[in-house]
Design an enzyme around this catalytic site. Structure first.
Site, PDB file in Angstrom:
ATOM      1  N   HIS A 270      -4.585   0.641  11.869  1.00 30.47           N
ATOM      2  CA  HIS A 270      -4.411  -0.348  12.573  1.00 30.47           C
ATOM      3  C   HIS A 270      -5.830  -1.118  12.777  1.00 30.47           C
ATOM      4  CE1 HIS A 270      -3.204  -3.455  15.394  1.00 30.47           C
ATOM      5  NE2 HIS A 270      -3.341  -2.970  16.508  1.00 30.47           N
TER       6      HIS A 270
ATOM      7  N   ASN B 270     -10.428  -3.263   1.712  1.00 27.54           N
ATOM      8  CA  ASN B 270      -9.850  -3.183   0.208  1.00 27.54           C
ATOM      9  C   ASN B 270     -11.251  -3.123  -0.344  1.00 27.54           C
ATOM     10  OD1 ASN B 270      -7.368  -3.693   1.033  1.00 27.54           O
ATOM     11  ND2 ASN B 270      -7.591  -6.139   1.053  1.00 27.54           N
TER      12      ASN B 270
ATOM     13  N   HIS C  48       0.952  -1.487  -0.016  1.00 25.63           N
ATOM     14  CA  HIS C  48       0.098  -0.114  -0.132  1.00 25.63           C
ATOM     15  C   HIS C  48       0.537   1.311  -0.020  1.00 25.63           C
ATOM     16  CE1 HIS C  48      -3.693  -2.044   0.788  1.00 25.63           C
ATOM     17  NE2 HIS C  48      -3.019  -3.117   1.442  1.00 25.63           N
TER      18      HIS C  48
END
Length: 666
Positions: A316, A124, A53
């Protein structure tokens, strides 16, 4: 070098595919030293950009809740509650300098700055993942990254190591099908769906729980590039997606998504309709569990500084607020360790949460001390509890603090997966057979292109065998394109019930806010018609751009129009439709011909009013072709037809002639 696989301490390993769990369906154990060593080494192998990413773009915005009784989390539960957000989109495989439009999975990470602490939904644009267990995450990424001997190809999966891995780890098959579909090359972040991937647990104020899967539904609809567009954009505008995002926000066409969840029973089985909810390679069809809308996300402000915000933001999966919990999904369990660990190297130490972009928008007192980049000036002398010197402060909140739902954890310690994880092909078949013929043709073309780039024939043959397990007709088409024998054997998957929600093709026009329409014009064109059309499009939130023979202005006197693009700077990829204004010169030059033919070939709206139709004819555009718009003037009827065409995204009828018969469902 050892002949056997070992830890970095030389201990031989019997298994590197399964993390150590308390029972086959239980949580991952911290005592799994191999998992922690493998993930830790992977997290720290790139400095300073992200290992995955790395190529990203982001924006600030606001999330407004519709209200729900599914969770006690205030930012979702309270109707009208507004929460500031920061959203980062990204590709996975490429470096920071790679192109936006490569075929790849896209990250869709949202940081909610809630009044109960930061909540990160790190997902995603594809609802499933390549692997079932996080211990294999370094392996799939190493396989997808450039070959280690030459460091090529960049940001591509069309090479041997990737296809070697996924053809041997057939749990990847479902995700591979999504990547080979149009979902792997989104038109823009604005028209990209998002998913939380994993199953989460929501708990309400009374302690009742549900399992859920998160969805982001773009208000502008789901829309992708065609493969040639993606290739052109990578060359002429590698910043295609980040430019589109920033330009849309600057223009006031704010990208919007609705957040929703599929609500599933938390009955202890962690399954639904025979689908294992702990398997991240599986989805739940929306026809079986509809998406319940929870709120709307609007991105309305671009970052001020790319490095300080987009590059330094740290997400996170473990950043949760009361009322939202994780499950025993073994991929999620590893992510709970990996995301925090990777920031220690990338952002230089444990105090990355104090960077402005990561700092919570609510009071913080964590009792942590020192460390690199410590910017808080802590008060008191007792960074521990209980204490008698600081009046036992800070307090603990036993009423509203974060607590996990009590649940039984038991099982024999060992490595492995439950039997329910063993079906690797049914959902890939479900996805493929839910697509329209034109979408299936794109999948076949993508597999043929990607495998055609592999050098080892054994890899191609092995992946063809995988395709045959999913859909023999598809395997036959790809085999023919590769010049290889069609795999034999009995397919693993029989009939499946298609899920229409998995197809991107729409039959009812949707909103067109943020779309760009190019109008080819010159000094003699109907500039009044351009202004009339622009007014009609602006009411829909769309933008009209004049493509002139040069920069500056066209026309004369007060009726002049500024050209936003010239013949030298325009390519069809940036437009959702291309028109020719009435009165424009009848002999198109080569660049105009290329522009119009590309738009037509890519199934976009193409048209003209008045004698501008002669330019279309000169460019070889059939007057009676599907989606070719004609009008005597740029009047209401013409603009209405154009808006409807744009709302359907593409004129897929053009592709039907050559594609509809190319792929037939098995």
């Amino acid at each position: 070098m050892s002949e056997y696989l070992t830890t970095s301490q030389g201990v031989r390993l019997p298994d590197t595919d399964h993390s150590l769990k308390a029972g086959r369906r239980g949580p991952t154990l911290m005592e799994d030293f191999h998992l922690r060593e493998k993930i830790t080494h992977f997290d720290h192998e790139r400095i300073p950009e992200r290992v995955v990413h790395a190529r990203g773009a982001a924006a600030h915005g606001v999330f407004v809740s519709y209200g729900t009784d599914l969770t006690r989390a205030r930012f979702l539960a309270e109707e009208g509650h507004e929460t500031e957000v920061f959203v980062r989109f990204s590709t996975v495989l490429g470096s920071r300098g790679s192109a936006d439009t490569v075929r790849d999975t896209r990250g869709f990470a949202v940081k909610f700055y809630t009044d109960e602490g930061n909540m990160d939904l790190v997902g995603n644009n594809i609802p499933v993942f390549f692997i079932q267990d996080g211990i294999k995450f370094p392996d799939i990424i190493h396989a997808g990254k450039p070959h280690q001997d030459r460091e090529i190809p960049q940001a591509q999966s069309a090479h041997d190591t990737f296809w070697d891995f996924v053809s041997l780890h057939t749990e990847a098959t479902h995700h591979v099908f999504w990547n080979m579909s149009d979902r792997g090359i989104p038109r823009s972040y604005r028209t990209m769906e998002g998913f939380g991937v994993h199953t989460f647990r929501l708990r309400d104020a009374e302690g009742n729980t549900h399992l859920v899967k998160f969805h982001w539904k773009p208000v502008s609809g789901v829309h992708s590039l065609v493969w040639e567009e993606a290739q052109i954009a990578a060359g002429v505008d590698p910043d295609f997606h980040r430019r589109d995002l920033a330009d849309s926000i600057d223009a006031g066409a704010f990208p919007e998504w609705e957040l929703g969840v599929q609500v599933l029973p938390d009955d202890g089985t962690e399954t639904f309709a025979g689908i294992d909810l702990l398997d991240p390679t599986k989805l739940v069809p929306e026809e079986l569990a509809p998406v319940v809308k929870l709120g709307r996300l609007t991105l309305n402000r671009n970052p001020t500084n790319y490095f300080a915000e987009t590059e330094q933001v740290a997400f996170h999966t473990g950043n949760l607020v009361p009322g939202i919990e994780v499950t025993n999904d073994p991929l999620m369990q590893a992510r709970l360790f990996s995301y925090l660990d990777t920031q220690l190297t990338r952002l230089g130490g444990p105090n990355f949460t104090q960077l402005p972009i990561n700092r919570p928008h609510c009071p913080v007192n964590d009792m942590f001390r020192e460390g690199m980049h410590q910017s808080e000036i802590h008060e008191g002398v007792t960074p521990y509890k209980p204490n008698g010197l600081d009046d036992d402060r800070p307090l603990v909140d036993e009423d509203d603090g974060y607590t996990q739902t009590p649940r039984l954890v038991e099982g024999e310690v060992g490595r492995g997966n439950p039997v329910s994880f063993d079906d690797h092909f049914t959902q890939a078949a479900l996805f493929y057979r839910s697509l329209t013929p034109v979408e299936q043709a794109h999948v076949a073309e993508a597999f043929t292109f990607e495998l055609g780039k592999c050098l080892e024939q054994t890899i191609k043959e092995r992946e063809l065998a995988v395709l045959a397990h999913v859909d023999p007709a598809l395997a036959s088409i790809v085999a023919e394109g590769l010049g290889l024998a069609v795999p034999g054997g009995i397919p693993a998957v029989g009939d499946v019930e298609p899920s229409p929600a998995l197809s991107q093709v729409v039959t009812v026009p949707g909103p067109i806010a943020g779309r760009k329409i190019g109008v080819i014009a010159d000094d003699d064109s109907d500039l009044a018609g351009i202004r009339t059309l622009r007014k009609a499009l602006l009411k829909q939130g769309a933008e009209l751009l004049v493509i002139g023979p040069r920069g500056g202005f066209i026309g004369k006197g007060r009726s002049k129009e500024m050209t936003q693009r010239s013949a030298l700077t325009a390519r069809s990829i940036e437009f959702d439709a291309v028109l020719v204004a009435g009165g424009t010169g009848h002999r198109p030059d080569l660049k105009t011909v290329i522009l119009l033919q590309e738009a037509y070939r890519h199934c976009k709206g193409v048209g003209a009013w008045g004698d501008g139709a002669e330019v279309l004819t000169g460019a070889g555009i059939p007057a009676d072709g599907p989606g070719v718009l004609h009008g005597e003037s740029a009047d209401k009827a013409f603009s209405t037809e154009l808006i409807a065409t744009l709302g359907l995204h593409r004129v897929w009828q053009r592709a039907d002639d050559v594609m509809a018969d190319a792929v037939a469902p098995a």
